[in-house]
Design a protein around this motif. Structure first.
Motif: not given
Length: 360
Positions: A329-347
Motif C-alpha cells: 500500500h505504501g509503495a503504491a501510494k508513493v508511485a501513484a504520486g509520482d505518476v500524477r506529477r508526470d501526468f500533470e507535467e505532460w498535460r
C-alpha cells in the motif's frame, strides 16, 4: 531527468529498434492526456527509470522473470490448445528480469489510479498480495470452465461486441507487411485461404510499433492473425542492459495454458485475435466484492507467473515474510504520486504533435 526528456530519449531509442508508425505515436501522445491511469499504461519506460529511486527498499528483493508492465487492464482471455477459455495476463511486451515486488507495486498503483475504482486503496493492495501469495503457493492457469467459472460474466462476449469486432476487422486499412512478416502470418494461418493483409491501431504503451493483420477464410468463416513489432523491454533501456525480448519465454511459462497460435518471428509477435480473445471488461460491473475478487485473481495469476522462475518461490516467500504489513500500500501510494506529477507535467507543457517534431 524530467518526464519530457525521458520520453524523448525513449522514443529515439524506439526508432532505433523498429520502424515506428509516427501517426500512431502521435495518437499515443494524445491518449496520454486523458487521465493518470491511461498515462501510466503508456509510460512503462518512465516507471522503469524511476521506480527503484521511489522505492529503494524493494530494489534488492529477489529478481525474477517479470511482466514489467503489470496493470489491471493487462488481463484478458484466450483459448488454449484444448479450446479451453483461459484468463490471465495477456501482454508480456516488457518482460525482463526485475525484482519481484515491482510487478506488484505497478498492479496496485494501477488500481489506485483507475478512474472507476470502487475499492479502498489499502484493501486493494492487501487483496492483490493475498492472491499473489496463493498463486506462488499453488501456481496454475485460471481456467474459466472449471474453478474460475465465477469470472465468466466479466468476459462473456455479447452479440453486439461480436458484430463490432467484425465491423472493425472489415474497416482495417489494407497494408503490405515486410516479406518475412507476411510469410510468418501465412505460416500461422496454415491451410486457411488468405483474403488480405491490413494494419491495425491498438494498445497503450505499444502504440507506435507496427501492427499488421492477416485476414483469411477457413471452413465457412473468417479468422484473423496479428503481427506486432516486439522490441527489448524498456527495463533494459532504462538500465542500459542488452538482451533479446523475453516475451515468449514468459507467455509460455510452466504454469501457463498459452494460445497455441502464439509465436515470434523476425522480432514480431504473432497471435490470434478474435471476439473471445479480449481484455477483461469492468465498465459495467461496479460491485465492490466482485472487484476485490478480480484483484485477488490478478494477484494470483501474477504469483503463478513469478513461480515459473526456478528457485524463486522460496526466496520470494522469505522476502515477503520479512516485510512489514502495508508495504505494498505504501509503495503504491508513493508511485501513484509520482505518476500524477508526470501526468500533470505532460498535460501542461506538451506541444501539439507535428510530423517535423518526430525527427527533432
Amino acid at each position: 531527468m524530467t518526464f519530457q526528456r525521458d520520453n524523448a530519449a525513449f522514443e529515439r531509442w524506439l526508432r532505433s529498434q523498429c520502424k515506428v508508425v509516427e501517426a500512431d505515436l502521435a495518437h499515443k501522445h494524445e491518449r496520454m492526456q486523458k487521465d493518470a491511469f491511461t498515462f501510466l499504461r503508456a509510460t512503462f519506460f518512465r516507471w522503469a527509470r524511476r521506480i527503484e529511486k521511489l522505492c529503494p527498499k524493494l530494489k534488492d528483493a529477489p529478481a525474477v522473470l517479470s511482466v514489467g508492465d503489470t496493470h489491471i487492464e493487462n488481463y484478458g482471455t484466450w483459448r488454449d490448445a484444448e479450446g479451453r477459455l483461459v484468463w490471465g495476463i495477456n501482454d508480456f511486451d516488457e518482460a525482463a528480469i526485475i525484482p519481484y515486488p515491482f510487478d506488484l507495486v505497478r498492479l496496485a498503483t494501477s488500481a489506485r489510479l483507475a478512474p472507476k475504482a470502487r475499492v479502498a486503496h489499502r484493501m486493494a493492495a492487501a487483496t492483490i498480495l493475498e492472491g499473489y501469495r496463493e498463486g506462488l503457493a499453488k501456481p496454475a492457469p485460471s481456467l474459466l470452465d472449471e474453478e474460475e467459472s465465477w469470472m465468466r460474466p466479466y468476459v462473456v462476449c455479447t452479440d453486439e461486441e461480436r458484430r463490432d469486432f467484425w465491423h472493425e476487422v472489415k474497416d482495417y486499412p489494407d497494408a503490405k507487411p515486410p516479406p518475412r512478416v507476411a510469410s510468418a502470418l501465412r505460416g500461422n494461418l496454415k491451410k486457411a485461404r488468405l483474403v488480405r493483409f491490413a494494419s491495425r491501431v491498438k494498445g497503450g504503451g505499444g502504440l507506435g510499433r507496427p501492427r499488421y493483420v492477416a485476414i483469411a477464410q477457413w471452413r465457412g468463416g473468417l479468422i484473423v492473425r496479428e503481427a506486432k513489432a516486439l522490441v527489448p523491454s524498456a527495463w533494459n533501456w532504462a538500465h542500459d542492459l542488452k538482451g533479446a525480448p523475453l516475451f515468449l519465454k514468459l507467455a509460455t511459462g510452466e504454469f501457463r495454458a498459452p494460445d497455441p497460435h502464439l509465436d515470434m518471428s523476425d522480432r514480431f509477435i504473432i497471435r490470434r485475435i478474435a471476439p473471445d480473445q479480449r481484455k477483461l471488461d469492468l465498465s459495467n460491473r461496479t460491485g465492490p466484492r466482485l472487484r476485490l475478487d478480480l484483484l485477488w485473481a490478478m494477484g494470483f495469476d501474477l504469483g503463478a507467473v513469478h513461480a515459473a522462475t526456478g528457485g524463486a518461490k522460496a526466496k520470494i516467500e522469505r522476502d515477503l515474510d520479512g516485510r512489514k504489513d502495508g508495504w505494498l500500500h505504501g509503495a503504491a501510494k508513493v508511485a501513484a504520486g509520482d505518476v500524477r506529477r508526470d501526468f500533470e507535467e505532460w498535460r501542461k507543457v506538451r506541444l501539439p504533435w507535428t510530423p517535423d517534431a518526430a525527427t527533432d
